[in-house]
Design a protein around this motif. Structure first.
Motif, PDB file in Angstrom:
ATOM      1  N   ARG A  37       0.612  -1.308  -0.121  1.00  0.00           N
ATOM      2  CA  ARG A  37      -0.057   0.114  -0.055  1.00  0.00           C
ATOM      3  C   ARG A  37       0.720   1.289  -0.021  1.00  0.00           C
ATOM      4  O   ARG A  37       0.605   2.274  -0.625  1.00  0.00           O
ATOM      5  N   ALA A  38       2.039   1.026   0.602  1.00  0.00           N
ATOM      6  CA  ALA A  38       2.954   2.204   0.580  1.00  0.00           C
ATOM      7  C   ALA A  38       4.414   1.741   1.023  1.00  0.00           C
ATOM      8  O   ALA A  38       4.524   0.824   1.710  1.00  0.00           O
ATOM      9  N   VAL A  39       5.081   2.380   0.296  1.00  0.00           N
ATOM     10  CA  VAL A  39       6.761   1.932   0.470  1.00  0.00           C
ATOM     11  C   VAL A  39       7.435   3.351   0.294  1.00  0.00           C
ATOM     12  O   VAL A  39       7.268   4.155  -0.398  1.00  0.00           O
ATOM     13  N   ASP A  40       8.577   3.731   1.438  1.00  0.00           N
ATOM     14  CA  ASP A  40       9.561   4.652   1.256  1.00  0.00           C
ATOM     15  C   ASP A  40      10.863   4.292   1.487  1.00  0.00           C
ATOM     16  O   ASP A  40      10.838   3.094   1.859  1.00  0.00           O
ATOM     17  N   GLY A  41      11.875   5.204   1.900  1.00  0.00           N
ATOM     18  CA  GLY A  41      13.090   4.776   2.558  1.00  0.00           C
ATOM     19  C   GLY A  41      13.179   4.073   3.842  1.00  0.00           C
ATOM     20  O   GLY A  41      13.938   3.657   4.297  1.00  0.00           O
ATOM     21  N   HIS A  42      12.030   4.438   4.471  1.00  0.00           N
ATOM     22  CA  HIS A  42      12.090   3.961   5.979  1.00  0.00           C
ATOM     23  C   HIS A  42      11.026   2.808   6.409  1.00  0.00           C
ATOM     24  O   HIS A  42      11.214   2.187   7.179  1.00  0.00           O
ATOM     25  N   VAL A  45       4.069  -0.522   4.113  1.00  0.00           N
ATOM     26  CA  VAL A  45       2.518  -1.033   4.556  1.00  0.00           C
ATOM     27  C   VAL A  45       2.354  -2.053   3.741  1.00  0.00           C
ATOM     28  O   VAL A  45       2.248  -1.925   2.332  1.00  0.00           O
ATOM     29  N   LEU A  46       2.053  -3.379   4.396  1.00  0.00           N
ATOM     30  CA  LEU A  46       1.415  -4.445   3.548  1.00  0.00           C
ATOM     31  C   LEU A  46       0.083  -4.664   3.856  1.00  0.00           C
ATOM     32  O   LEU A  46      -0.360  -4.932   5.337  1.00  0.00           O
ATOM     33  N   ALA A  54       0.237  -4.553   7.894  1.00  0.00           N
ATOM     34  CA  ALA A  54       1.382  -4.465   8.612  1.00  0.00           C
ATOM     35  C   ALA A  54       2.282  -3.285   8.211  1.00  0.00           C
ATOM     36  O   ALA A  54       2.392  -3.147   7.007  1.00  0.00           O
ATOM     37  N   VAL A  55       2.982  -2.884   9.246  1.00  0.00           N
ATOM     38  CA  VAL A  55       3.957  -1.673   8.861  1.00  0.00           C
ATOM     39  C   VAL A  55       5.227  -2.489   9.159  1.00  0.00           C
ATOM     40  O   VAL A  55       5.438  -2.845  10.413  1.00  0.00           O
ATOM     41  N   VAL A  56       6.157  -2.230   8.305  1.00  0.00           N
ATOM     42  CA  VAL A  56       7.471  -3.099   8.553  1.00  0.00           C
ATOM     43  C   VAL A  56       8.452  -2.088   8.449  1.00  0.00           C
ATOM     44  O   VAL A  56       8.605  -1.329   7.383  1.00  0.00           O
ATOM     45  N   ARG A  57       9.879  -1.930   9.100  1.00  0.00           N
ATOM     46  CA  ARG A  57      10.729  -0.993   8.866  1.00  0.00           C
ATOM     47  C   ARG A  57      11.789  -1.678   7.891  1.00  0.00           C
ATOM     48  O   ARG A  57      11.859  -2.772   7.784  1.00  0.00           O
TER      49      ARG A  57
END
Length: 71
Positions: A37-42, A45-46, A54-57
């Motif tokens: 759903r979202a991805v950035d350098g940090h 979101v799956l 889930a939010v994963v570092r």
């Protein structure tokens, strides 16, 4: 001529997001999967199903499985 591309976990995740392909990421020995759903350098979101995500570092991801043919 040699064609050289740095194919990182972040690159794989961005390509999968753009193609709307589900992935699985390896975090502390456990595979966590879903639609990106979202991805950035940090972080990442799956979404797994309708009511769960889930939010994963990014720093905690050691491998990624992209559920489609390799480029």
């Amino acid at each position: 001529m040699i064609d050289s591309t740095l194919y990182t976990i972040g690159t794989a995740l961005m390509h999968a997001k753009d193609a709307a392909v589900e992935v699985e990421v390896l975090v502390d020995g456990h595979w966590v999967g879903g639609a990106i759903r979202a991805v950035d350098g940090h972080g990442l979101v799956l979404a797994a199903g309708v009511d769960e995500h889930a939010v994963v570092r990014m720093a905690d991801i050691s491998a990624v499985r992209v559920l489609r043919e390799a480029p």
